[in-house]
Design a protein around this motif. Sequence first.
Motif, PDB file in Angstrom:
ATOM      1  N   UNK A 126       0.828  -1.221   0.000  1.00 13.04           N
ATOM      2  CA  UNK A 126       0.000   0.000   0.000  1.00 13.04           C
ATOM      3  C   UNK A 126       0.855   1.260   0.000  1.00 13.04           C
ATOM      4  N   UNK A 127       0.442   2.216  -0.784  1.00 11.27           N
ATOM      5  CA  UNK A 127       1.183   3.467  -0.921  1.00 11.27           C
ATOM      6  C   UNK A 127       0.949   4.371   0.285  1.00 11.27           C
ATOM      7  N   UNK A 128       2.046   4.898   0.820  1.00 13.19           N
ATOM      8  CA  UNK A 128       1.904   5.850   1.920  1.00 13.19           C
ATOM      9  C   UNK A 128       1.250   7.145   1.454  1.00 13.19           C
ATOM     10  N   UNK A 129       1.519   7.552   0.219  1.00  9.86           N
ATOM     11  CA  UNK A 129       1.008   8.843  -0.244  1.00  9.86           C
ATOM     12  C   UNK A 129      -0.508   8.845  -0.380  1.00  9.86           C
ATOM     13  N   UNK A 130      -1.112   7.658  -0.515  1.00 10.89           N
ATOM     14  CA  UNK A 130      -2.573   7.598  -0.630  1.00 10.89           C
ATOM     15  C   UNK A 130      -3.212   7.095   0.661  1.00 10.89           C
ATOM     16  N   UNK A 131      -2.437   7.074   1.739  1.00  7.59           N
ATOM     17  CA  UNK A 131      -2.933   6.564   3.011  1.00  7.59           C
ATOM     18  C   UNK A 131      -3.330   7.700   3.941  1.00  7.59           C
ATOM     19  N   UNK A 132      -4.005   7.330   5.026  1.00  7.12           N
ATOM     20  CA  UNK A 132      -4.295   8.289   6.091  1.00  7.12           C
ATOM     21  C   UNK A 132      -3.636   7.804   7.383  1.00  7.12           C
ATOM     22  N   UNK A 133      -3.469   8.727   8.327  1.00  9.86           N
ATOM     23  CA  UNK A 133      -2.803   8.413   9.591  1.00  9.86           C
ATOM     24  C   UNK A 133      -3.805   7.762  10.543  1.00  9.86           C
ATOM     25  N   UNK A 134      -3.466   6.594  11.072  1.00  7.54           N
ATOM     26  CA  UNK A 134      -4.307   5.973  12.095  1.00  7.54           C
ATOM     27  C   UNK A 134      -3.830   6.374  13.493  1.00  7.54           C
ATOM     28  N   UNK A 148       9.693   7.162  17.133  1.00  8.61           N
ATOM     29  CA  UNK A 148       8.430   7.552  16.517  1.00  8.61           C
ATOM     30  C   UNK A 148       7.874   6.359  15.751  1.00  8.61           C
ATOM     31  N   UNK A 149       6.612   6.024  15.986  1.00  2.39           N
ATOM     32  CA  UNK A 149       5.955   4.924  15.282  1.00  2.39           C
ATOM     33  C   UNK A 149       4.735   5.492  14.567  1.00  2.39           C
ATOM     34  N   UNK A 150       4.736   5.381  13.247  1.00  2.00           N
ATOM     35  CA  UNK A 150       3.623   5.863  12.432  1.00  2.00           C
ATOM     36  C   UNK A 150       2.808   4.658  11.956  1.00  2.00           C
ATOM     37  N   UNK A 151       1.511   4.661  12.257  1.00  2.00           N
ATOM     38  CA  UNK A 151       0.622   3.565  11.832  1.00  2.00           C
ATOM     39  C   UNK A 151      -0.411   4.134  10.859  1.00  2.00           C
ATOM     40  N   UNK A 152      -0.553   3.489   9.693  1.00  2.00           N
ATOM     41  CA  UNK A 152      -1.460   3.986   8.652  1.00  2.00           C
ATOM     42  C   UNK A 152      -2.778   3.220   8.667  1.00  2.00           C
ATOM     43  N   UNK A 153      -3.737   3.744   7.916  1.00  2.00           N
ATOM     44  CA  UNK A 153      -5.047   3.094   7.839  1.00  2.00           C
ATOM     45  C   UNK A 153      -4.973   1.748   7.121  1.00  2.00           C
ATOM     46  N   UNK A 184      -3.629  14.979  13.453  1.00  2.00           N
ATOM     47  CA  UNK A 184      -3.331  14.220  12.224  1.00  2.00           C
ATOM     48  C   UNK A 184      -4.109  12.918  12.057  1.00  2.00           C
ATOM     49  N   UNK A 185      -4.673  12.369  13.128  1.00  2.00           N
ATOM     50  CA  UNK A 185      -5.375  11.082  12.988  1.00  2.00           C
ATOM     51  C   UNK A 185      -6.562  11.212  12.026  1.00  2.00           C
ATOM     52  N   UNK A 186      -6.628  10.280  11.086  1.00  2.00           N
ATOM     53  CA  UNK A 186      -7.706  10.287  10.099  1.00  2.00           C
ATOM     54  C   UNK A 186      -7.475  11.219   8.925  1.00  2.00           C
ATOM     55  N   UNK A 187      -6.346  11.920   8.918  1.00  2.00           N
ATOM     56  CA  UNK A 187      -6.066  12.865   7.838  1.00  2.00           C
ATOM     57  C   UNK A 187      -5.107  12.252   6.829  1.00  2.00           C
ATOM     58  N   UNK A 188      -5.253  12.670   5.569  1.00  2.00           N
ATOM     59  CA  UNK A 188      -4.373  12.176   4.506  1.00  2.00           C
ATOM     60  C   UNK A 188      -2.954  12.717   4.711  1.00  2.00           C
ATOM     61  N   UNK A 189      -1.986  11.913   4.281  1.00  2.00           N
ATOM     62  CA  UNK A 189      -0.589  12.288   4.478  1.00  2.00           C
ATOM     63  C   UNK A 189      -0.273  13.647   3.866  1.00  2.00           C
ATOM     64  N   UNK A 190      -0.871  13.914   2.719  1.00  2.00           N
ATOM     65  CA  UNK A 190      -0.575  15.175   2.030  1.00  2.00           C
ATOM     66  C   UNK A 190      -0.998  16.389   2.851  1.00  2.00           C
ATOM     67  N   UNK A 191      -1.975  16.201   3.759  1.00  2.00           N
ATOM     68  CA  UNK A 191      -2.477  17.330   4.554  1.00  2.00           C
ATOM     69  C   UNK A 191      -1.680  17.565   5.829  1.00  2.00           C
ATOM     70  N   UNK A 192      -0.876  16.576   6.242  1.00  2.00           N
ATOM     71  CA  UNK A 192      -0.212  16.640   7.546  1.00  2.00           C
ATOM     72  C   UNK A 192       0.752  17.827   7.687  1.00  2.00           C
TER      73      UNK A 192
END
Length: 338
Positions: A126-134, A148-153, A184-192
């Motif tokens: 899965x692409x990070x650029x099309x993911x959202x932050x969980x 730092x631990x980043x978990x995606x949708x 940032x939770x629930x937001x697209x990576x591009x918006x962060x």
Amino acid sequence: MLSERRLEVLRAIVQDYVGTEEPVGSKALTERHQLGVSPATVRNDMAALEDEGFIAQPHTSAGRIPTDKGYRLFVDRLAGVKPLSTPERRAIQNFLDASVDLDDVVARTVRLLAQLTRQVAVVQYPSLTRSTVRHVELLSLAPARLMLVLITDTGRVEQRMIDCPAPFGETSLADLRARLNSRVVGRRFADVPQLVQDLSESFEPEDRGTVSTVLATLLETLVEETEERLMIGGTANLTRFGHDFPLTIRPVLEALEEQVVLLKLLGEATESGMTVRIGHENAHEGLSSTSVVAVGYGSGDEAVAKLGVVGPTRMDYPGTMGAVRAVARYVGQILAES
């Protein structure tokens, strides 16, 4: 435009050649298929199909085989997607439901696709650029060292170590963790980037350097090209089709080793439609004797990555298309539920 009868003759030739691996003659066609016309008429139809480039005579045999153009017409006009049986669908779901994490999902998907289609399976992470932050987790490893631990949708997990410019207390860490996630939770990576650009200013002056370092690490993680990760399986399946490759299988194997080539192969697939590229439609010369069936998959309405199979042009297109579509749908469901 071809007449309906000639389309039926082409369909019969493709089906017989895929099934028997032998060039198809008019006598065999009339015996195996209810075409409703004489062998002489079928011969005339085959001659017309050959003149228009849909079939060809491989050697001096009386039989004909489909060309890339013939397969293209078959896929576009004549081939329905063959649905999987209930036991097949149940087996897919049970196998993929047993996945423990994203790496396991991808690995199981590759194995499953290769087994179902008996082709080479390719699955893109899965692409990070099309993911959202969980969720963003921050853990203290030492007074001036964090993780730092980043978990995606999509269930993807990225970890980064951070050396802070000064010690950072547990209270400040908990405060940063809470404020960061609230933005940032629930937001697209591009918006962060825009969502966190003023966050450090809201902290005490002595903590701002560490907050800025954490944010810089997060943003670096978001923009890394980690989407260009692939898993491939079932390459050994190609050895069963040695006679389908005019000279040698080596150019195909070499092309499959190049990740850029594989990404381009999957590149045209979308979440809404399936891509089937046949023979010389594949830009890479080493793959001119292969076909690619690919589709996007995702946890919602948008594809976050692609998956598909590569095999010889003499392929069971309806069955392969059905298997690829079904597996993509189940993987999407798993990502949505994870």
